[in-house]
Scaffold this active site. Structure first.
Site, PDB file in Angstrom:
ATOM      1  N   SER A 158     109.629  71.779  19.276  1.00  0.00           N
ATOM      2  CA  SER A 158     108.265  72.470  18.983  1.00  0.00           C
ATOM      3  C   SER A 158     107.323  72.014  19.683  1.00  0.00           C
ATOM      4  CB  SER A 158     108.263  72.345  17.457  1.00  0.00           C
ATOM      5  OG  SER A 158     108.473  70.719  17.061  1.00  0.00           O
ATOM      6  N   ALA A 159     107.364  70.878  20.356  1.00  0.00           N
ATOM      7  CA  ALA A 159     105.991  70.403  20.996  1.00  0.00           C
ATOM      8  C   ALA A 159     105.695  70.985  22.215  1.00  0.00           C
ATOM      9  CB  ALA A 159     106.103  68.935  21.130  1.00  0.00           C
ATOM     10  N   PRO A 160     104.722  71.307  22.484  1.00  0.00           N
ATOM     11  CA  PRO A 160     103.442  71.007  22.022  1.00  0.00           C
ATOM     12  C   PRO A 160     102.876  71.874  20.947  1.00  0.00           C
ATOM     13  CG  PRO A 160     102.892  71.807  24.095  1.00  0.00           C
ATOM     14  CD  PRO A 160     104.493  71.851  24.214  1.00  0.00           C
ATOM     15  N   GLY A 161     103.627  72.911  20.556  1.00  0.00           N
ATOM     16  CA  GLY A 161     103.040  73.341  19.407  1.00  0.00           C
ATOM     17  C   GLY A 161     102.435  75.020  19.425  1.00  0.00           C
ATOM     18  N   ASP A 189     116.394  64.861  16.553  1.00  0.00           N
ATOM     19  CA  ASP A 189     117.222  65.521  17.485  1.00  0.00           C
ATOM     20  C   ASP A 189     117.694  66.915  16.976  1.00  0.00           C
ATOM     21  OD1 ASP A 189     119.227  66.578  19.226  1.00  0.00           O
ATOM     22  OD2 ASP A 189     120.052  64.637  19.593  1.00  0.00           O
ATOM     23  N   LYS A 191     104.240  77.776  19.697  1.00  0.00           N
ATOM     24  CA  LYS A 191     104.707  78.817  18.809  1.00  0.00           C
ATOM     25  C   LYS A 191     104.838  78.299  17.354  1.00  0.00           C
ATOM     26  CE  LYS A 191     107.730  79.774  22.624  1.00  0.00           C
ATOM     27  NZ  LYS A 191     107.344  78.725  23.634  1.00  0.00           N
ATOM     28  N   CYS A 206     112.007  79.287  29.117  1.00  0.00           N
ATOM     29  CA  CYS A 206     111.030  79.496  30.357  1.00  0.00           C
ATOM     30  C   CYS A 206     111.659  79.198  31.434  1.00  0.00           C
ATOM     31  CB  CYS A 206     109.600  78.869  30.010  1.00  0.00           C
ATOM     32  SG  CYS A 206     109.832  77.039  29.804  1.00  0.00           S
TER      33      CYS A 206
HETATM   34  C1  LIG Z   1     110.234  74.267  26.071  1.00  0.00           C
HETATM   35  S1  LIG Z   1     109.600  72.922  25.374  1.00  0.00           S
HETATM   36  C2  LIG Z   1     108.972  73.702  23.494  1.00  0.00           C
HETATM   37  C3  LIG Z   1     107.723  74.197  23.555  1.00  0.00           C
HETATM   38  C4  LIG Z   1     107.083  74.650  22.355  1.00  0.00           C
HETATM   39  N1  LIG Z   1     107.954  75.272  21.605  1.00  0.00           N
HETATM   40  C5  LIG Z   1     105.949  75.475  22.237  1.00  0.00           C
HETATM   41  O1  LIG Z   1     105.933  76.263  22.050  1.00  0.00           O
HETATM   42  O2  LIG Z   1     104.944  74.609  22.393  1.00  0.00           O
HETATM   43  C6  LIG Z   1     110.835  71.985  24.694  1.00  0.00           C
HETATM   44  C7  LIG Z   1     110.690  70.649  23.862  1.00  0.00           C
HETATM   45  O3  LIG Z   1     111.735  70.267  23.285  1.00  0.00           O
HETATM   46  C8  LIG Z   1     111.826  69.052  23.137  1.00  0.00           C
HETATM   47  N2  LIG Z   1     113.145  68.607  23.300  1.00  0.00           N
HETATM   48  C9  LIG Z   1     114.196  68.234  24.277  1.00  0.00           C
HETATM   49  N3  LIG Z   1     115.373  68.080  23.677  1.00  0.00           N
HETATM   50  C10 LIG Z   1     115.323  68.038  22.329  1.00  0.00           C
HETATM   51  C11 LIG Z   1     116.237  67.840  21.222  1.00  0.00           C
HETATM   52  N4  LIG Z   1     117.322  67.441  21.294  1.00  0.00           N
HETATM   53  N5  LIG Z   1     115.668  67.746  19.903  1.00  0.00           N
HETATM   54  C12 LIG Z   1     114.449  67.944  19.629  1.00  0.00           C
HETATM   55  N6  LIG Z   1     113.569  68.334  20.709  1.00  0.00           N
HETATM   56  C13 LIG Z   1     113.868  68.220  21.888  1.00  0.00           C
HETATM   57  C14 LIG Z   1     111.069  68.402  24.254  1.00  0.00           C
HETATM   58  O4  LIG Z   1     110.552  67.070  24.178  1.00  0.00           O
HETATM   59  C15 LIG Z   1     110.039  69.583  24.362  1.00  0.00           C
HETATM   60  O5  LIG Z   1     108.978  69.272  23.783  1.00  0.00           O
END
Ligand SMILES: C[S@@+](CC[C@H](N)C(=O)[O-])C[C@H]1O[C@@H](n2cnc3c(N)ncnc32)[C@H](O)[C@@H]1O
Length: 472
Positions: free
Chosen positions: A285-288, A331, A290, A400
């Site tokens: 979800s980060a940086p958030g 995770d 969505k 993306c």
């Molecule tokens: C594409 S970004 C998400 C962007 C976010 N959804 C937004 O709209 O701002 C992918 C995120 O997945 C996190 N991530 C990577 N592997 C992960 C996992 N196994 N479990 C949870 N989060 C994970 C990364 O740290 C990153 O913040």
């Protein structure tokens, strides 16, 4: 006025620094101490950042944040930071074109160890050829920078000679016939040709050359905010602002009326339909961006993120916007909520080759191995999401990335092996202004050149793949 000229370039002579016999720098006795001149610090920092990106293979965001926290950017004025960023971004966007220009002047390849020399020359050509900065300032600062370091000092004459020769050459000579693809590493361009055809691959590469506009999502009153911020309301619902500068300085930022989000990145949540009052699991979800959209649509959200630092950023972003969600550091491939959610959004980690317009460092940092490794991660995450979803509910998958392994192939494989799931086809009417992104089976593939408004010059959008799945 060209962008580079807006930063007060002036002539400064650094030749008071001379070298004594033991190679240490001493100040020329006839000169009094001088303070660092305007234009020197940003150019010097731009070269240091490029060294870190291209040699140490660190992402731009990471080296930029580190410098802001503890390095030269910390004490730099806002316009100087802007100039630093502009020089680094322009150099990365045009790197191969710049290297082609340099190769016409440097017949003998520079030694591998001369990375900083290469980057002094690259940033200087970026300023002269693409930003149209005043030549005297660029030349003098480039040679002065070379004189300051023991490793670059022996190349000062070469740097001066190359740049002087460039300024005496007709720039038309350097607009090569394949300018569309020249800045894309060959392996990536070939992949895009194979996936999307030659014409699309060239158009994608062209879109990467432009500084993208700022896209924002608003909580409400989009038309009003578009007028207030002198932006354009896109058919997708995002507001696009050209030449916006630092977003935190714009009206409505402090009050939390809007957040920065590319128009393509705002589509997945819009394609989740009416989610008001429903429990949505926002995986990765980060940086958030969505998460904020889900909350603006009045969903109850559990946001899962693996990185504690990135989760902290998400929390700060939600705080500014006045939104609240359940935040879980975990995770996403292992987390199971106590109550099964009504819908899942999986914005999976990916190579981000769809975001090259904003992150041109991706061109030089990502490899084929990253694509295959991340495809494995995505597969694990989507399999787990499928397991914890309630029957009759939707799983929205997006990345993306422009790479088929992370998008089309991922979903084809998933549907082949997972019983009870099918595509819930997205309809044209759900994609205003982006109808061309709809694939025949009802998934969405956005390419970076898809929004092209000749009238306003507001071009480009992030590359995305989106599929809406339903569990029977
Ligand atoms: C594409 S970004 C998400 C962007 C976010 N959804 C937004 O709209 O701002 C992918 C995120 O997945 C996190 N991530 C990577 N592997 C992960 C996992 N196994 N479990 C949870 N989060 C994970 C990364 O740290 C990153 O913040």
């Amino acid at each position: 006025m060209p962008p580079g000229a807006a930063h007060g370039d002036r002539f400064y002579d650094f030749e008071y620094m001379t070298e004594n016999k033991r190679g240490r720098q001493t100040r020329h006795p006839s000169n009094r101490p001088q303070k660092a001149p305007t234009g020197f610090a940003p150019r010097s920092e731009a070269i240091r950042l490029l060294d870190a990106i291209l040699s140490a293979r660190k992402p731009f965001d990471e080296v930029w944040a580190k410098s802001l926290e503890n390095g030269a950017l910390k004490t730099m004025s806002e316009p100087d930071r802007g100039l630093t960023r502009l020089i680094v971004m322009t150099t990365l966007r045009r790197l191969r074109h710049i290297d082609d220009i340099l190769s016409t002047f440097i017949k003998k390849p520079l030694p591998q160890t001369a990375q900083s020399v290469r980057n002094i020359l690259r940033t200087a050509i970026a300023q002269l050829h693409f930003l149209k900065s005043p030549p005297h300032a660029v030349l003098n600062i480039a040679t002065s920078l070379a004189a300051m370091e023991r490793s670059t000092r022996p190349f000062k004459g070469l740097i001066n000679g190359v740049l002087r020769t460039y300024t005496r050459t007709d720039p038309e000579k350097f607009s090569g016939p394949n300018a569309a693809s020249v800045n894309t590493p060959e392996w990536l361009h070939k992949r895009w040709q194979h996936q999307f055809g030659r014409e699309n691959a060239d158009l994608i590469a062209c879109a990467h050359r432009l500084e993208p506009a700022l896209d924002i999502s608003v909580k409400a009153d989009a038309q009003l905010w578009a007028e207030k911020l002198k932006g354009t309301l896109l058919p997708t619902g995002s507001i696009r602002i050209a030449g916006a500068g630092n977003p935190v300085k714009l009206a409505g930022f402090d009050e939390g009326s809007w957040w920065v989000q590319d128009a393509a990145a705002s589509l997945p949540v819009k394609l989740m339909g009416d989610i008001a009052g429903r429990h949505v699991l926002d995986l990765c979800s980060a940086p958030g961006g969505k998460t904020a959209q889900l909350l603006a649509a009045r969903a109850k959200v559990t946001a899962v993120e693996r990185s504690p630092q990135r989760m902290k950023r998400l929390a700060q972003n939600l705080d500014r916007l006045g939104f609240e969600a359940d935040l879980v550091i975990a995770d996403a491939g292992e987390y199971s909520p106590p109550v099964p959610p009504d819908a899942i959004l999986l914005d999976a980690p990916c190579t981000a080759t769809g975001t090259i317009r904003r992150h041109p460092d991706v061109l030089y940092l990502k490899t084929l191995k990253n694509i295959t490794d991340l495809a494995q991660v995505q597969k694990r995450l989507i399999d787990h999401a499928a397991e914890i979803l309630k029957p009759g509910c939707s799983l929205l998958y997006c990345v993306c990335s422009l790479e088929h392994e992370e998008g089309e192939d991922q979903i084809t494989e998933f549907l082949k092996k997972t019983r009870g799931f099918s595509l819930d086809p997205i309809r044209k009417a759900e994609l205003p202004g982006l109808e061309q992104a709809l694939q025949s089976r009802g998934a969405v593939r956005i390419l970076t050149h898809f929004i092209a408004d000749a009238e306003t010059g507001l071009r480009g959008i992030d590359g995305f793949y989106i599929a809406r799945l339903i569990k029977s």
